[in-house]
Design a protein around this motif. Sequence first.
Motif, PDB file in Angstrom:
ATOM      1  N   MET A   1       0.840  -1.191   0.000  1.00 27.29           N
ATOM      2  CA  MET A   1       0.000   0.000   0.000  1.00 27.29           C
ATOM      3  C   MET A   1       0.871   1.234   0.000  1.00 27.29           C
ATOM      4  SD  MET A   1      -2.943  -1.043   2.728  1.00 27.29           S
ATOM      5  CE  MET A   1      -1.764  -1.550   3.939  1.00 27.29           C
ATOM      6  N   GLY A   2       0.315   2.357  -0.561  1.00 30.14           N
ATOM      7  CA  GLY A   2       1.060   3.593  -0.606  1.00 30.14           C
ATOM      8  C   GLY A   2       1.350   4.137   0.778  1.00 30.14           C
ATOM      9  N   TRP A   3       0.423   3.930   1.727  1.00 34.02           N
ATOM     10  CA  TRP A   3       0.607   4.488   3.063  1.00 34.02           C
ATOM     11  C   TRP A   3       1.549   3.656   3.902  1.00 34.02           C
ATOM     12  CZ3 TRP A   3      -0.706   0.982   6.694  1.00 34.02           C
ATOM     13  CH2 TRP A   3      -1.598  -0.027   6.299  1.00 34.02           C
ATOM     14  N   LYS A   4       1.870   2.461   3.439  1.00 32.12           N
ATOM     15  CA  LYS A   4       2.610   1.519   4.290  1.00 32.12           C
ATOM     16  C   LYS A   4       4.110   1.645   4.065  1.00 32.12           C
ATOM     17  CE  LYS A   4       2.824  -3.370   5.421  1.00 32.12           C
ATOM     18  NZ  LYS A   4       2.427  -4.714   5.021  1.00 32.12           N
ATOM     19  N   ARG A   5       4.722   2.658   4.663  1.00 32.16           N
ATOM     20  CA  ARG A   5       6.170   2.784   4.610  1.00 32.16           C
ATOM     21  C   ARG A   5       6.657   2.743   6.047  1.00 32.16           C
ATOM     22  NH1 ARG A   5       8.082   7.651   1.004  1.00 32.16           N
ATOM     23  NH2 ARG A   5       6.386   8.785   1.987  1.00 32.16           N
ATOM     24  N   LEU A   6       6.968   1.560   6.499  1.00 27.45           N
ATOM     25  CA  LEU A   6       7.304   1.379   7.905  1.00 27.45           C
ATOM     26  C   LEU A   6       8.580   2.107   8.274  1.00 27.45           C
ATOM     27  CD1 LEU A   6       6.525  -2.385   8.380  1.00 27.45           C
ATOM     28  CD2 LEU A   6       5.300  -0.456   9.351  1.00 27.45           C
ATOM     29  N   ALA A   7       8.566   2.689   9.453  1.00 23.63           N
ATOM     30  CA  ALA A   7       9.725   3.436   9.929  1.00 23.63           C
ATOM     31  C   ALA A   7      10.808   2.494  10.416  1.00 23.63           C
ATOM     32  CB  ALA A   7       9.302   4.360  11.066  1.00 23.63           C
ATOM     33  N   ALA A   8      12.040   2.852  10.089  1.00 26.59           N
ATOM     34  CA  ALA A   8      13.149   2.075  10.637  1.00 26.59           C
ATOM     35  C   ALA A   8      13.179   2.189  12.142  1.00 26.59           C
ATOM     36  CB  ALA A   8      14.474   2.587  10.052  1.00 26.59           C
ATOM     37  N   LEU A 102       4.557   9.058  11.785  1.00 30.09           N
ATOM     38  CA  LEU A 102       5.785   8.278  11.990  1.00 30.09           C
ATOM     39  C   LEU A 102       5.772   7.026  11.118  1.00 30.09           C
ATOM     40  CD1 LEU A 102       6.217   8.596  15.853  1.00 30.09           C
ATOM     41  CD2 LEU A 102       7.759   9.500  14.111  1.00 30.09           C
ATOM     42  N   LEU A 103       4.604   6.400  11.010  1.00 29.85           N
ATOM     43  CA  LEU A 103       4.489   5.202  10.174  1.00 29.85           C
ATOM     44  C   LEU A 103       4.645   5.551   8.702  1.00 29.85           C
ATOM     45  CD1 LEU A 103       3.804   2.145  10.009  1.00 29.85           C
ATOM     46  CD2 LEU A 103       1.418   2.828   9.765  1.00 29.85           C
ATOM     47  N   ARG A 104       4.060   6.671   8.317  1.00 30.60           N
ATOM     48  CA  ARG A 104       4.012   7.027   6.895  1.00 30.60           C
ATOM     49  C   ARG A 104       5.286   7.710   6.400  1.00 30.60           C
ATOM     50  NH1 ARG A 104       4.189   8.164   2.386  1.00 30.60           N
ATOM     51  NH2 ARG A 104       2.584   8.835   0.922  1.00 30.60           N
ATOM     52  N   TYR A 105       5.931   8.542   7.237  1.00 32.94           N
ATOM     53  CA  TYR A 105       7.010   9.395   6.730  1.00 32.94           C
ATOM     54  C   TYR A 105       8.355   9.215   7.437  1.00 32.94           C
ATOM     55  CZ  TYR A 105       3.282  11.901   4.322  1.00 32.94           C
ATOM     56  OH  TYR A 105       2.229  12.227   3.516  1.00 32.94           O
ATOM     57  N   SER A 106       8.445   8.349   8.430  1.00 28.17           N
ATOM     58  CA  SER A 106       9.713   8.281   9.174  1.00 28.17           C
ATOM     59  C   SER A 106      10.858   7.709   8.350  1.00 28.17           C
ATOM     60  CB  SER A 106       9.538   7.460  10.453  1.00 28.17           C
ATOM     61  OG  SER A 106       9.126   6.143  10.140  1.00 28.17           O
TER      62      SER A 106
END
Length: 462
Positions: A1-8, A102-106
């Motif tokens: 998903m586009g929103w799913k960019r997990l933060a390190a 934090l989930l989307r942009y970290s």
Amino acid sequence: MGWKRLAAVAMVSGLALLTVPATATAVGVKGIGHNASGLQPNATPGSEWHGSYIWQNKHVWCVQYALPAPDSNVGYKEGDALLTKAGKPLATDIAANISYLLLRYSTTKSPDEAAALAHLLHTWTSPVDGDVNLDAKDAKHLAYDSAFYASKLPPVVMEAVARLKADAEVNRGPWTLTATAPKEPLIIGTESSWTLALLKANGKGVTNAPIGFNLTDAKLADGSVSGQATTGADGSPAVVKIISTGPNPSITAVAASPADKPVVHQPIPTDNMQRMVTTGGEKTLNAAANGKAKTAPGIVKITKIDSETKKSIAGVALRVTAKDQTSPAVKQDDTPLVGTDGKPLVLQTGTDGTVAVPDLRTPQEICLVEVAAPKGYEEFFDPKAPPAACGTVAAGQTLALELVNKPNKPVVPSTIPAGADGQTPVATAAFDTKLRPGLLLGVGGLVLLGVALAGFLVWRRQ
């Protein structure tokens, strides 16, 4: 998903952080972001940095503005809920905004987005509140001057601030996953549409979100009992076409959602240092729906036939009953098939001698019992044991029955052929009587007695 960019940084929440303690004067290593063109009065040098920090080879994000940034030699442990710098709980919507961002942009690679994220974190976690104010002389009580830094950060950063904030307002958690069974009756072996909806906090659907599912007493068209559906580009629910295979079809669904609240990590040796924040990863959502399925309804069709001519008989009243020929049959909706009198329904054959009974529960043994004999068939009708035809109706099938009636015996009149004169014949009978002598005397005496009595009656009248 586009929103799913997990933060390190989400990896931090699962670690036991036991690094050797260091002094509170340690200086953090800058990650990705921007320096503001000025430093807020009384702020610790380095507070003009807006972006991530490198902590033990990870990008991390900090709150507690103006305190020293984390050094890789400083150990951190998971703390309680994230509080403001004044020690108060965050508003629910603010906590959800932080968790989502934090989930989307970290893990963003954009310095503008990184600086915007840091600006929003400090704005929400270090506002003016009581002892925390803009005039404080120590870093512990210094509030974040959002307006000051808005004028000192590049315009593109403030454009990103507006975009990220709007994104959080629209898409923040908590998300809600729901599964819904069809409203219409479910038929075993027949396809039906079930829906899976993933809704955001504002009640709108999450777009293009994958939702996994498992089926019980049901299958997909290809025979599988699990799969993945996707919500629509407009956030509309995902639709799953399911074929019920048993009486209790159900679906269980699972989807990922941003955590409702951010997770905060505190430095082990001292409170005089910034906290690190993370979403703690994703939250798993679960939902289920179930229904009741029945076999397909059946039909009984009966034909009334003359036993001799084999022609159909119209206008025959038939009672529809269960196997015992007394209680009513059962309809598809499990209600008894009765007439207005509350007794088993009575139907009449049509001009073609047939009558059909649809929408019957299956499997079920059905009997059609003759109520009264049709005209011309009364002689062989026994009301105590009326003719009946029975059979078992199967799912989705038509049970064809025949009920035969024997006609009355014909009455054949006896006639004498007409004479030559063409007159209407009259039936006559000839008798040849022979009497014995003794009997003749008796007869003569009777005749004489009759004459005497007649004379006596005449005399009496005179």
